[in-house]
Design a protein around this motif. Structure first.
Motif, mmCIF file in Angstrom:
data_model
loop_
_atom_site.group_PDB
_atom_site.id
_atom_site.type_symbol
_atom_site.label_atom_id
_atom_site.label_comp_id
_atom_site.label_asym_id
_atom_site.label_seq_id
_atom_site.Cartn_x
_atom_site.Cartn_y
_atom_site.Cartn_z
ATOM 1 N N UNK B 235 1.973 17.542 13.487
ATOM 2 C CA UNK B 235 1.556 17.603 14.882
ATOM 3 C C UNK B 235 1.289 16.208 15.444
ATOM 4 N N UNK B 236 0.958 15.265 14.588
ATOM 5 C CA UNK B 236 0.587 13.943 15.082
ATOM 6 C C UNK B 236 1.674 12.916 14.841
ATOM 7 N N UNK B 237 1.661 11.835 15.641
ATOM 8 C CA UNK B 237 2.651 10.792 15.434
ATOM 9 C C UNK B 237 2.377 10.068 14.130
ATOM 10 N N UNK B 238 3.424 9.537 13.543
ATOM 11 C CA UNK B 238 3.358 8.852 12.251
ATOM 12 C C UNK B 238 2.712 9.696 11.163
ATOM 13 N N UNK B 239 2.794 11.004 11.284
ATOM 14 C CA UNK B 239 2.283 11.846 10.200
ATOM 15 C C UNK B 239 3.331 11.882 9.090
ATOM 16 N N UNK B 240 2.868 12.080 7.870
ATOM 17 C CA UNK B 240 3.801 12.074 6.743
ATOM 18 C C UNK B 240 3.542 13.262 5.836
ATOM 19 N N UNK B 264 6.681 19.150 15.153
ATOM 20 C CA UNK B 264 6.376 19.611 16.503
ATOM 21 C C UNK B 264 6.583 18.468 17.492
ATOM 22 N N UNK B 265 6.794 18.853 18.751
ATOM 23 C CA UNK B 265 6.991 17.849 19.786
ATOM 24 C C UNK B 265 5.762 16.927 19.840
ATOM 25 N N UNK B 266 6.005 15.638 19.882
ATOM 26 C CA UNK B 266 4.891 14.690 19.889
ATOM 27 C C UNK B 266 4.687 14.030 18.533
ATOM 28 N N UNK B 267 5.313 14.592 17.504
ATOM 29 C CA UNK B 267 5.144 14.023 16.160
ATOM 30 C C UNK B 267 6.145 12.904 15.938
ATOM 31 N N UNK B 268 6.266 12.005 16.910
ATOM 32 C CA UNK B 268 7.291 10.987 16.747
ATOM 33 C C UNK B 268 6.941 10.009 15.635
ATOM 34 N N UNK B 269 7.977 9.470 15.036
ATOM 35 C CA UNK B 269 7.871 8.588 13.875
ATOM 36 C C UNK B 269 7.284 9.290 12.658
ATOM 37 N N UNK B 270 7.296 10.600 12.673
ATOM 38 C CA UNK B 270 6.842 11.344 11.494
ATOM 39 C C UNK B 270 7.914 11.269 10.417
ATOM 40 N N UNK B 271 7.465 11.448 9.208
ATOM 41 C CA UNK B 271 8.368 11.345 8.077
ATOM 42 C C UNK B 271 8.027 12.475 7.107
ATOM 43 N N UNK B 291 14.824 26.140 1.862
ATOM 44 C CA UNK B 291 14.172 24.931 2.362
ATOM 45 C C UNK B 291 14.480 24.708 3.843
ATOM 46 N N UNK B 292 13.570 25.086 4.706
ATOM 47 C CA UNK B 292 13.816 24.987 6.147
ATOM 48 C C UNK B 292 13.427 23.609 6.678
ATOM 49 N N UNK B 293 14.141 23.216 7.694
ATOM 50 C CA UNK B 293 13.866 21.934 8.340
ATOM 51 C C UNK B 293 13.905 22.207 9.838
ATOM 52 N N UNK B 294 12.753 22.157 10.489
ATOM 53 C CA UNK B 294 12.687 22.500 11.907
ATOM 54 C C UNK B 294 12.201 21.278 12.683
ATOM 55 N N UNK B 295 12.874 20.981 13.777
ATOM 56 C CA UNK B 295 12.440 19.792 14.506
ATOM 57 C C UNK B 295 12.577 19.936 16.007
ATOM 58 N N UNK B 296 11.533 19.538 16.700
ATOM 59 C CA UNK B 296 11.544 19.516 18.163
ATOM 60 C C UNK B 296 11.460 18.087 18.659
ATOM 61 N N UNK B 297 11.538 17.150 17.757
ATOM 62 C CA UNK B 297 11.263 15.756 18.108
ATOM 63 C C UNK B 297 12.418 14.905 17.611
ATOM 64 N N UNK B 298 12.880 13.982 18.450
ATOM 65 C CA UNK B 298 14.061 13.210 18.042
ATOM 66 C C UNK B 298 13.729 12.083 17.091
ATOM 67 N N UNK B 299 12.530 11.536 17.230
ATOM 68 C CA UNK B 299 12.244 10.310 16.506
ATOM 69 C C UNK B 299 11.529 10.587 15.193
ATOM 70 N N UNK B 300 12.142 11.405 14.355
ATOM 71 C CA UNK B 300 11.517 11.730 13.074
ATOM 72 C C UNK B 300 12.536 11.542 11.963
ATOM 73 N N UNK B 301 12.037 11.445 10.770
ATOM 74 C CA UNK B 301 12.914 11.441 9.609
ATOM 75 C C UNK B 301 12.501 12.614 8.751
#
Lengths: 468, 363
Positions: B235-240, B264-271, B291-301
């Motif tokens: 949920x948070x940015x730069x969360x890992x 989730x949206x807003x979790x940018x730079x998450x890894x 193994x699901x991978x769900x993403x609403x945010x573009x800036x994640x790895x």
């Protein structure tokens, strides 16, 4: 921290969105009843068993429910879909006899050119009937049968009766049942034993009438030790009424042969594309899927390979590009049902402008499929933070003698890569475009012929032309 | 008294084809409800008195409530909370660093065959602690249904080690909820060695610049069933997040691994990263993975990897050429596979688990 985003505009769809005045010789009433089915069957002058099959499928259709998973289909009102629209032409043998407006549509899509230059045969489906169908003489002489399904039902009744909807049974899901009831058009291909067909066969489906469904059936039988490349392309003009495409593709790949099945789907963005594709692969045979999904409002498409013979092989290469308002739910399914079978899945997806790209895959290894190998790789790229990308792979292993690897990645365009390209004198927009093009390159290079032209229209316009 | 589990267990966050029968765990049958409080003393004595550790009371439960639904199923969570006959409340004060692990032992036997534990852990700002929760008991048919909720405040560093070694005819349902405040880190270590049915669910809400780790090992043998679900919500940015699952399956064991990385949206730079490796020792095992991978945010790895297969014959050959028997060589390779998770356990626990492993792997 804010980051600059490259805006990638929607593709110029002018070419594909041209619509012709809506004329028809025969049109069924809206909705789905057994009278409509009988009418369709009558129009086609079908044998009794086919009519019975249709009616049984209709029964199953009414019994089945919509899938509780995947994209929301409630917007799709089946009673509003005119299931059968027949354009005002008889089947023609030469291109010159085709009415002008229909011809123009195909001209715009480059089909006759394709035939002259490269293709062995062209089956073009305009609405529900195949209006133009020819096959180069040399290919026909080698014993290749390439017919529209209606003709094949009469001329190759036994073969059709044996194989028709045996892989995709009406019980599979609601839209398979619908297809069984109202199918119309499509191609039948039969490649005799030991024939290596160098030049690909191509079929282009085009849906023109508003509110019309496309239910074409493709049945391909590749006899032992043969090779065939079949290309299927789809597009439809844009209308305000939701359209439905529920086709079925059944592929029988016999011992030792290889079938490559390439698809570019570029339906207009009001199309519900609920297509079903299955291949039955025998001993030492291979199925190769090359798939590009660009258009449609909602797509649910999961080509399945059933590897039932020893050392059977399945390759899947797919790219999905979901733009604004699109939900593209695609993927590959493989069932390993015999020893020493291998499968390779390579899927790439891009989503932008609020589009939703979903990879939904399956690897199932049965008890007796010992020494099977499977490699899955899914990569997704999200171009802005309105878009969504989901990966939903299912892996089911029922034996220990296997070698399975699965990998999925989700990512952004790395700043380092942009920086590197910019240090080489490329501006930022172009650098981003280059990276996205490089991302889909493994797929685009697999797509041959004029589809490269269409791919150019679809990928390059979408990615490159409008950046910056 | 027993209760029928009516709801689907471990339902996937995104459903798929029904015929795969993978969307949830179908539990047929009922589980026993506790008839009396858990009788044994399960809490350790903490000498320094800075940490609050006691049997849970209703008033404490109400203070912190999970932000979203979690657990094996709503019904299982509700039953564990309403019929709780055990459980603890642990509050680690601000900036307190607890060096020694806090070891909680739930021992099931004829006297205590049913445990519904409700555990709540609150880690104050910048505090640090390791909590070991053990469920064990041999010979008997035991029922365990528990919930553990962890709230890690800003900067807290918490390690939870859950070890389940109940008898092979037991039912084990375990729901875990973790909420990570900014800059915090929570590591969830899980060892699943027992029970006929072991159905566990872990959900983490990963806040700004915080880090959630899962290290899990399981052994499936006999006709046992494992259904392990991990849902990492960024949920948070730069969360890992990092999920590592190491498994071994033999005999007619069945396992379903459900791992979801959810940006989730807003979790940018998450890894986020998720890996499952399973060694298959017999042709009769069943091993499913989603193994699901769900993403609403573009800036994640985000990445997930899964692999499954037999023990590499080359590795076996090498060890055997050095004088090991095939059984010894197999055991060495299995231990090597478990090693990254074993390394995280306190020494005495590690040794006792290795002994268990020897016993269970009568190859």
């Amino acid at each position: 921290m804010t980051r600059n985003k490259t805006y990638i505009a929607d593709i110029e769809r002018g070419l594909y969105d041209q619509r012709d005045p809506f004329t028809y010789a025969h049109k069924t009433e809206q909705g789905l009843t057994s009278e409509i089915i009988e009418e369709i069957s009558n129009q086609k002058n079908e044998p009794q068993w086919m009519l019975d099959f249709r009616l049984e499928a209709l029964d199953i259709y009414h019994k089945l429910d919509l899938p509780p998973w995947g994209p929301d289909l409630t917007e799709l009102d089946i009673s509003n879909i005119i299931t059968y629209v027949k354009p005002i032409v008889e089947r023609k043998l030469t291109w010159d006899d085709i009415p002008h407006d229909i011809k123009e549509t195909f001209d715009r899509l480059g089909i006759p050119k394709a035939e002259h230059e490269f293709l062995a045969g062209v089956g073009a489906q305009y609405d529900s009937e195949v209006v133009y169908h020819s096959i180069q003489e040399s290919v026909a002489k080698q014993g290749v049968v390439y017919l529209d399904m209606e003709t094949a039902v009469h001329e190759y009744e036994d073969l059709i009766k044996e194989h028709f909807m045996s892989l995709i049974t009406p019980n599979l899901h609601k839209f398979a049942a619908l297809h069984g009831a109202v199918w119309s058009g499509g191609s039948f291909v039969y490649v005799p034993r030991g024939l290596h067909l160098e030049i690909p066969l191509q079929s282009y489906f085009r849906s023109n009438a508003p509110g019309a469904g496309q239910f074409e059936h493709t049945l391909i039988i590749v006899e032992p030790d043969s090779y065939l490349h079949f290309i299927e392309g789809c597009s439809a003009p844009r209308y305000s009424v939701n359209n439905l495409h529920a086709g079925a593709v059944e592929l029988f790949v016999r011992e030792g042969s290889t079938l490559r099945y390439s698809t570019i789907e570029n339906w207009s963005r009001n199309m519900f594309n609920l297509n079903t594709k299955r291949a039955l692969v025998d001993k030492d045979a291979a199925i190769e899927w090359v798939s590009g999904s660009f258009g449609s409002k909602v797509s649910m498409l999961y080509p399945m390979s059933i590897l039932r013979g020893e050392r059977a092989r399945s390759e899947f290469i797919g790219v999905t590009f979901a733009g604004t308002g699109q939900i593209l739910d695609t993927g590959a399914q493989v069932i390993h049902a015999a020893p020493y079978t291998t499968s390779n899945i390579n899927s790439k997806s891009i989503s932008k402008g609020g589009g939703i790209a979903t990879y939904r895959g399956l690897i199932k290894v049965n008890e007796d499929a010992v020494h099977s190998k499977s490699t899955v790789s899914c990569e997704s790229l999200i171009l802005d933070n309105e878009s969504i990308s989901d990966t939903i792979p299912v892996i089911q292993l029922n034996t220990d003698e296997i070698d399975l690897g699965h990998e999925a990645k989700i990512g952004r365009i790395s700043d380092e890569a942009i920086f590197y390209l910019m240090s080489r004198g490329i501006d930022e927009e172009e650098a981003r475009a280059m990276i996205v093009r490089g991302f889909v390159e493994p797929i685009s290079k697999e797509l041959p012929l004029e589809y490269a032209v269409e791919m150019n229209n679809l990928v390059k316009l979408e990615l490159e032309g409008t950046i910056g | 008294m027993s209760v029928l589990l009516t709801e689907k267990l471990n339902t996937l966050p995104r459903l798929s084809n029904r015929w795969l029968k993978i969307n949830h765990h179908k539990f047929s049958g009922s589980i026993l409800l506790p008839s009396k409080p858990y009788g044994k003393d399960f809490l350790p004595d903490l000498a320094d008195g800075k940490i609050l550790l006691e049997k849970i009371q209703n008033a404490q439960v109400a203070t912190l409530v999970p932000a979203i639904k979690y657990g094996v199923s709503d019904q299982a969570v509700k039953l564990a909370e309403e019929h709780s006959n055990g459980g603890f409340f642990l509050e680690i004060p601000r900036a307190h660093v607890q060096k020694e692990p806090i070891h909680i032992k739930y021992h099931l036997d004829d006297l205590d065959p049913v445990l519904y534990d409700h555990n709540l852990i609150i880690a104050g700002e910048n505090s640090s602690a390791t909590v070991v929760i053990e469920f064990f008991g041999d010979q008997g048919e035991f029922y365990h249904n528990g919930v553990t909720k962890i709230f890690a405040e800003k900067g807290a560093q918490i390690t939870i080690i859950k070890v389940q070694r109940l008898s092979d005819s037991s039912v084990h349902l375990d729901s875990n909820y973790t909420e990570l405040g900014s800059n915090s880190g929570v590591r969830h270590v899980q060892v699943e060695f027992g029970s006929e049915k072991s159905i566990t669910n872990y959900l983490a809400l990963i806040g700004v610049q915080s880090k959630a780790l899962v290290d899990s090992m399981y052994l499936g043998s006999g006709e046992r069933t494992l259904d392990l679900s991990y849902h990492m919500i960024h949920t948070g940015y730069r969360s890992a997040s990092n999920v590592l699952v190491k498994g071994v399956l033999k005999d007619k064991a069945k396992k379903v691994f459900r791992g979801t990385l959810d940006f989730k949206r807003g979790a940018h730079l998450a890894d986020g990263n998720e890996e499952e490796y399973v060694l298959l020792l017999d042709p009769t095992v069943k091993s499913d993975a989603v193994p699901l991978l769900l993403s609403e945010e573009d800036d994640v790895l985000g990445g997930h990897a899964a692999s499954a297969g037999k023990i590499d014959p080359n590795d076996l050959f090498y060890l055997m050429s050095r004088g090991l028997s095939i059984e010894e060589a197999t055991l060495v390779l299995i231990k090597a596979s478990y090693q990254p998770v074993l390394d995280l356990l306190p020494l005495n626990l590690r040794q006792s688990i290795l002994e268990d492993l020897h016993q269970r792997l009568v190859i």
